[in-house]
Design an enzyme around this catalytic site. Structure first.
Site: not given
Length: 438
Positions: A45, A130, A134, A203
């Site tokens: 948008r 998550v 990493i 997570k």
């Protein structure tokens, strides 16, 4: 080989970072994937001043990307629950692979999304959901595949870790550091998801499902925030040899799975105790490999984009592979759907040691009554600190208990708060020595 054409939905922080990494490292990515990965269309948008999308098809209707026959992979980076869910399901229905960084979407709707994707034979990749950049999901799902996971614990929200780190280093209050985190852009105007543990629970739900082969069960995760922690708690923890961290913990026990997010005292020498600022870290204990630690940037434009693009590489490599031979979404080909062998334990059934802080009237017999209440619930005291009286003759009392069932600890705290000699509510922080509890 034929290029893989990508449609990016959302051109905010992560969307912009993903676009820029794909353009900047196009040659290197193509060498790794064995074919070019090109941005066919962007659905957003608003413009992102950090992205030059000149020459790329642009639409304000993100569902147009999901229906575009030229798009092979839809990258969902709009966030949230409902619209993101509709977008991903529309993309899957149109036979498109999906890459997402949306932990809330996967934690809440992942079971339905994965079923729909399996029926259509498409991939859903979510490494960036998550711990940002990493690669903990890939490590847990593939690199540790030989292991029976015993437990994992992680600092998986950078905002909370920044707040607790600054409180410890600078002796400041929670409210003061939170205001700074908001000014720096680490915390939202409404910081509830971060400071009350909801983001971390999303997570942790994903990590637990991959670690133990169970369905995603966010609704059963226990969450507790850090807003009640004071500078005094930080100081007392330090005196006792601990550092307070906001941890997500999941552990397999004989009774079932623990799935909990809460402030935690961990010994100073432990690896997780020494992760500071906005960094994330997850420690995983496997029966074969022992403890492994995954540390790095848990958020940010390009760290998260690193994980998004890594997922795109996986899709590009496996796009022609029969879906039955791909790595399963949640690591296990057969998920325990019934919960009969690995139910999520209610918090009341879990045993932890605890740090308790209360303020009592300075008169004889009060401390004995406090100890008696704990004893009646089968809770033994490991350490006790009684400080000098404050204004109004209230004495701060710090207690460290041995491990006890949460149900009994809750009842003890209820009785302590009901004492006429105790002012205010009792602050409780769980204590974990993860290596000893493996």
């Amino acid at each position: 080989m034929k290029p893989v054409k990508v449609g990016i939905c959302g051109l905010g922080t992560v969307g912009g970072g993903t676009y820029n990494v794909l353009i900047r490292n196009a040659d290197e990515i193509a060498r790794r994937a064995g074919r070019p990965i090109i941005v066919e269309q962007v659905g957003a948008r608003r413009d992102n001043p950090d992205c030059d999308i000149t020459g790329v098809s642009r639409t304000h209707d993100i569902f147009e990307v999901a229906r575009n026959p030229e798009v092979d992979v839809l990258v969902e980076l709009i966030g949230g629950y409902d619209v993101a869910y509709e977008l991903v399901m529309e993309a899957i229905a149109n036979g498109k692979h999906v890459v997402t960084a949306n932990k809330a979407l996967i934690a809440v709707h992942g079971n339905e999304i994965f079923r729909a994707a399996a029926e259509k034979g498409v991939m859903v990749a979510f490494e960036a959901a998550v711990a940002g950049g990493i690669p903990v999901i890939k490590s847990l799902r593939e690199g540790l595949g030989a292991n029976r996971i015993q437990w994992l614990a992680g600092i998986i929200n950078g905002t909370g870790n920044f707040i607790l780190s600054a409180m410890r280093d600078e002796g400041r209050s929670f409210e003061d550091v939170l205001a700074e985190a908001q000014a720096l852009g680490y915390a939202e105007a409404d910081p509830t998801f971060d400071v009350e543990g909801i983001d971390a629970a999303h997570k942790l739900t994903i990590l637990a499902s991959i670690a133990f082969g169970v369905p995603l069960q966010f609704d059963k995760a226990y969450t507790e925030g850090i807003s009640r922690i004071t500078a005094e708690d930080i100081e007392q923890a330090d005196n006792l040899g601990y550092i307070i961290k906001h941890l997500g913990i999941t552990r397999a026990t004989a009774k079932g799975l623990e799935l909990r997010v809460h402030p935690t005292l961990i010994p100073k020498e432990r690896l997780l105790a020494n992760v500071h600022g906005v960094k994330n870290a997850i420690e995983v204990m496997g029966d074969a490999v022992g403890p492994t630690l995954y540390y790095g940037a848990g958020a940010g434009a390009e760290p998260t984009a690193s994980a998004v693009v890594a997922d795109l590489l996986d899709v590009a490599r496996d796009i022609a592979t029969d879906h039955r031979y791909r790595v399963p979404y949640l690591a296990f080909s057969e998920i325990n759907q019934h919960g009969d062998t690995l139910p999520i334990l209610p918090m009341e059934e879990i045993e932890t040691a605890c740090y308790l802080r209360l303020h009592a009237v300075d008169r004889p017999g009060v401390l004995a009554r406090v100890a008696s209440i704990l004893s009646e619930q089968g809770i033994s005291i490991e350490a006790i600190i009684q400080k000098e009286a404050t204004e109004g003759e209230l004495v701060p009392i710090i207690l460290l208990t041995h491990r006890a069932r949460e149900l009994h600890m809750n009842e003890a705290i209820r009785q302590l708060e009901a004492l006429v000699d105790v002012a205010g509510s009792v602050v409780r922080i769980r204590v974990e020595d993860l290596d000893d509890n493996a």
